[in-house]
Design an enzyme around this catalytic site. Structure first.
Site, PDB file in Angstrom:
ATOM      1  N   LYS A 149     -26.306  82.961-104.115  1.00 28.92           N
ATOM      2  CA  LYS A 149     -25.406  84.046-104.520  1.00 28.92           C
ATOM      3  C   LYS A 149     -25.889  84.582-105.852  1.00 28.92           C
ATOM      4  O   LYS A 149     -25.877  83.888-106.879  1.00 28.92           O
ATOM      5  CB  LYS A 149     -23.966  83.553-104.636  1.00 28.92           C
ATOM      6  CG  LYS A 149     -22.998  84.670-105.041  1.00 28.92           C
ATOM      7  CD  LYS A 149     -21.582  84.366-104.691  1.00 28.92           C
ATOM      8  CE  LYS A 149     -20.684  85.580-104.902  1.00 28.92           C
ATOM      9  NZ  LYS A 149     -19.298  85.358-104.491  1.00 28.92           N
ATOM     10  N   ARG A 181     -21.695  90.777 -99.160  1.00 28.10           N
ATOM     11  CA  ARG A 181     -21.465  91.245-100.525  1.00 28.10           C
ATOM     12  C   ARG A 181     -19.999  91.071-100.854  1.00 28.10           C
ATOM     13  O   ARG A 181     -19.127  91.295-100.015  1.00 28.10           O
ATOM     14  CB  ARG A 181     -21.865  92.715-100.682  1.00 28.10           C
ATOM     15  CG  ARG A 181     -23.356  92.962-100.589  1.00 28.10           C
ATOM     16  CD  ARG A 181     -23.698  94.430-100.691  1.00 28.10           C
ATOM     17  NE  ARG A 181     -25.138  94.655-100.726  1.00 28.10           N
ATOM     18  CZ  ARG A 181     -25.900  94.741 -99.658  1.00 28.10           C
ATOM     19  NH1 ARG A 181     -25.354  94.606 -98.453  1.00 28.10           N
ATOM     20  NH2 ARG A 181     -27.195  94.961 -99.766  1.00 28.10           N
ATOM     21  N   GLY A 182     -19.741  90.676-102.091  1.00 29.21           N
ATOM     22  CA  GLY A 182     -18.382  90.478-102.561  1.00 29.21           C
ATOM     23  C   GLY A 182     -18.154  91.152-103.893  1.00 29.21           C
ATOM     24  O   GLY A 182     -18.973  91.942-104.375  1.00 29.21           O
ATOM     25  N   THR A 238     -18.074  89.755-106.802  1.00 31.91           N
ATOM     26  CA  THR A 238     -18.828  89.174-107.913  1.00 31.91           C
ATOM     27  C   THR A 238     -20.329  89.134-107.670  1.00 31.91           C
ATOM     28  O   THR A 238     -21.073  88.848-108.608  1.00 31.91           O
ATOM     29  CB  THR A 238     -18.337  87.745-108.195  1.00 31.91           C
ATOM     30  OG1 THR A 238     -18.439  86.966-106.982  1.00 31.91           O
ATOM     31  CG2 THR A 238     -16.898  87.757-108.667  1.00 31.91           C
ATOM     32  N   GLY A 239     -20.787  89.392-106.449  1.00 33.23           N
ATOM     33  CA  GLY A 239     -22.218  89.340-106.217  1.00 33.23           C
ATOM     34  C   GLY A 239     -22.547  89.448-104.740  1.00 33.23           C
ATOM     35  O   GLY A 239     -21.694  89.745-103.897  1.00 33.23           O
ATOM     36  N   ASP A 276      -9.199  82.051-106.689  1.00 31.06           N
ATOM     37  CA  ASP A 276      -9.424  83.184-105.789  1.00 31.06           C
ATOM     38  C   ASP A 276      -9.470  82.686-104.352  1.00 31.06           C
ATOM     39  O   ASP A 276     -10.393  82.995-103.593  1.00 31.06           O
ATOM     40  CB  ASP A 276     -10.718  83.909-106.154  1.00 31.06           C
ATOM     41  CG  ASP A 276     -10.816  85.290-105.492  1.00 31.06           C
ATOM     42  OD1 ASP A 276      -9.782  85.791-105.025  1.00 31.06           O
ATOM     43  OD2 ASP A 276     -11.918  85.844-105.444  1.00 31.06           O
TER      44      ASP A 276
END
Length: 563
Positions: A48, A16-17, A19-20, A142
């Site tokens: 993702k 998990r990050g 953004t999703g 990023d």
């Protein structure tokens, strides 16, 4: 397993990050022509799924669809390829190649820092991926160790795979990003991104410099307790050279971490410089390679044309070119002539004839009559009937299908012809109903034997005396429910109780007035204690009289006051 679209199934989450969530998925069927990689049924992929706030933003969805071709076009040996994009309701997902290996951040925590040569060669491959994406006009924005996956080949060599391309740009939506926020991670953010200045591909080069510093030291150059402190150090402080970093490698790191974006090298020059440094700082390096590594600063020329990052949504879209005569009007131009639709002889178009109206059942010609309502009135009446409110009426409970118990239809025996012989069947007692089940059966009657046709009559069977059945046990009476209050006052809370209370007060007052010396006390004007003292004296005198004592002897002699 959760389906995504009609071609993929999610199996288990991998990470998990911000953004999703990344899932391990399986392909159910071959993708269509809209996908960059059709794939095969049963093939394992990585999907993702973006967060709901991204999927619910209309600007993100439009940018997601608009940049579909850009994301599918990124193909490089060091870039995780995007195979397909899924847009389904409130779900946005990117289908990518599955890389079985840890990310660079996890590898650093488990295995420790890299040697200067290994860090240079690994960052050089990442710079190659950045140079390829910058040539297509895509800026990552990023870059950090968590977005670099390590893929191990059959020969045991590790290759970095850069992922999450375009995610930062999708997340940079006016509905999700405010003026005081930025897209990226504070420890790897470029100064111009932190200040809100225009961004170019130089932000990726700055991130590559921080990544290289962390690979050889085990930590990023700028750290702090809060994100604001980290951003302040990015803007104001210069990184310090650790003693374990060779001088040529520090020259590359220092050029990448320049505060001004125009002083940083391009990703292509960065990759060339890192390979030169790796060849010159090794154990078996030649003198020429060492000299080339010491002069690496000449290879780090600034990027003359960095790829810009669009500041507004849709700024990177190609400009739509209008026709050359768009917006112009020539009053002297020839009038446009409509195509001719006449007959072969050049006459006017034939008149369209409506189909004949069928006659009425009574034989009169069809069509509306003068006394009939206008068709518009019929349509209005039909619309009014459709919109009429439901009339609520009383329904007898016996006719209510929700309350009425369904009645079972008795099965009728099959009818036989009149001359056929009917077999004998004793009468079956009907099943007891709800009321019959409660009442005990008093008597049982034996069925009478009926003579069989074409058989001699049999003597009637003697009737056996019937034994009386014991009465059914009586159901115990349910206990009487008492009120929670032990005291019950009849008539309390109603007019009757009030009237009874008033009458009782009047009677009690009259009895007290008549049976007590209250009248004398009131007439004499005595006080309360005086009246009580007189009452006690009267009672004591009365008792003395009953005892036969002389009141003159019983009275004590009162001494004079003066004595």
């Amino acid at each position: 397993m959760r389906p995504v679209g009609s071609k993929y199934l999610l199996e288990e989450p991998l990470g998990r990050g911000a953004t999703g969530t990344v899932w391990r998925a399986r392909q159910r069927e071959t993708a269509g022509a809209e996908a960059a990689v059709p794939g095969q049924p049963g093939e394992t992929v990585a999907i993702k799924v973006l967060k709901e706030e991204l999927a619910n933003d209309a600007d993100v969805v439009m940018r997601f669809l608009r940049e579909r071709s850009v994301l599918l076009r990124l193909t490089h040996p060091n870039i995780v390829r995007t195979r397909d994009l899924v847009v389904e309701g409130d779900l946005l997902a990117l289908v990518m190649d599955l890389v079985d290996g840890p990310d660079l951040h996890r590898y650093l925590r488990e295995s420790g820092r890299f040697t200067p040569v290994a860090a240079s060669l690994l960052t050089a491959q990442i710079a190659d991926a950045l140079a390829s994406s910058h040539a297509d006009g895509v800026v990552h924005r990023d870059l950090k160790p968590a977005n670099v996956l390590l893929k191990t080949d059959a020969d045991g060599q590790m290759h970095p795979m850069l992922t999450d391309f375009g995610i930062a740009r999708l997340a940079d939506s006016p509905g999700l990003t405010r003026t005081h926020e930025f897209v990226g991670t504070p420890s790897y953010i470029a100064p111009e991104s932190a200040e809100g200045r225009p961004q170019t591909s130089a932000v990726d080069v700055y991130g590559a410099g921080i990544l290289l510093y962390e690979l050889v030291t085990g930590r990023p150059p700028f750290a702090g307790g809060t994100a604001l402190e980290v951003l302040h150090r990015h803007l104001s402080e210069e990184p310090r050279r650790p003693t374990t970093v060779p001088e040529p490698l520090w020259t590359v790191i220092e050029r990448c971490l320049r505060k001004e974006p125009g002083e940083r090298p391009s990703a292509e020059n960065l990759a060339r410089a890192l390979r030169t440094v790796a060849a010159g700082i090794g154990v078996h390096s030649s003198s020429a390679q060492v000299d080339a590594a010491l002069g690496v600063g000449a290879l780090l020329a600034p990027d003359p044309s960095p790829a810009p990052v669009p500041e507004t949504p849709g700024a990177a879209d190609p400009t739509q070119v209008l026709p050359s005569n768009a917006g112009s009007f020539d009053p002297n131009a020839a009038t446009s002539v409509l195509p001719h639709t006449g007959g072969p002889s050049g006459g006017a178009d034939p008149t369209a004839v409506l189909p004949p109206v069928p006659p009425r059942p009574d034989g009169s010609p069809g069509g509306p009559r003068p006394e009939d309502p206008h068709p518009w009135q019929s349509q209005l009446r039909a619309a009014r009937d459709r919109n009429e409110q439901t009339q609520v009426q009383y329904l007898d409970p016996s006719q209510d299908p929700l309350r009425r118990r369904p009645q079972r239809q008795p099965q009728r025996p099959p009818q036989q012809p009149p001359g056929a012989q009917q077999p004998y069947a004793p009468p079956q007692p009907a099943p007891p109903g709800p009321q019959q089940r409660r009442q005990p059966q008093r008597q049982q009657y034996a069925p009478q034997a009926q003579p069989q046709p074409y058989a001699p009559p049999q003597p009637p069977a003697p009737q056996q005396p019937q034994q009386p059945q014991p009465p059914a046990p009586r159901q115990p009476r349910p206990p009487r429910q008492r009120s929670s209050s032990p005291m019950r006052i009849p008539g309390l809370g109603c007019l009757k109780g009030c009237l009874v209370s008033v009458v009782m007060l009047i009677v009690a007052g009259w009895l007290i007035w008549e049976l007590t010396p209250l009248q004398d006390w009131v007439a004499q004007g005595k006080g309360y204690w005086d009246a009580i003292g007189d009452g006690i004296s009267t009672v004591s005198n009365w008792i003395s009289d009953l005892g036969g004592s002389d009141p003159s002897t019983s009275e004590p002699t009162t001494p004079p006051v003066g004595q």
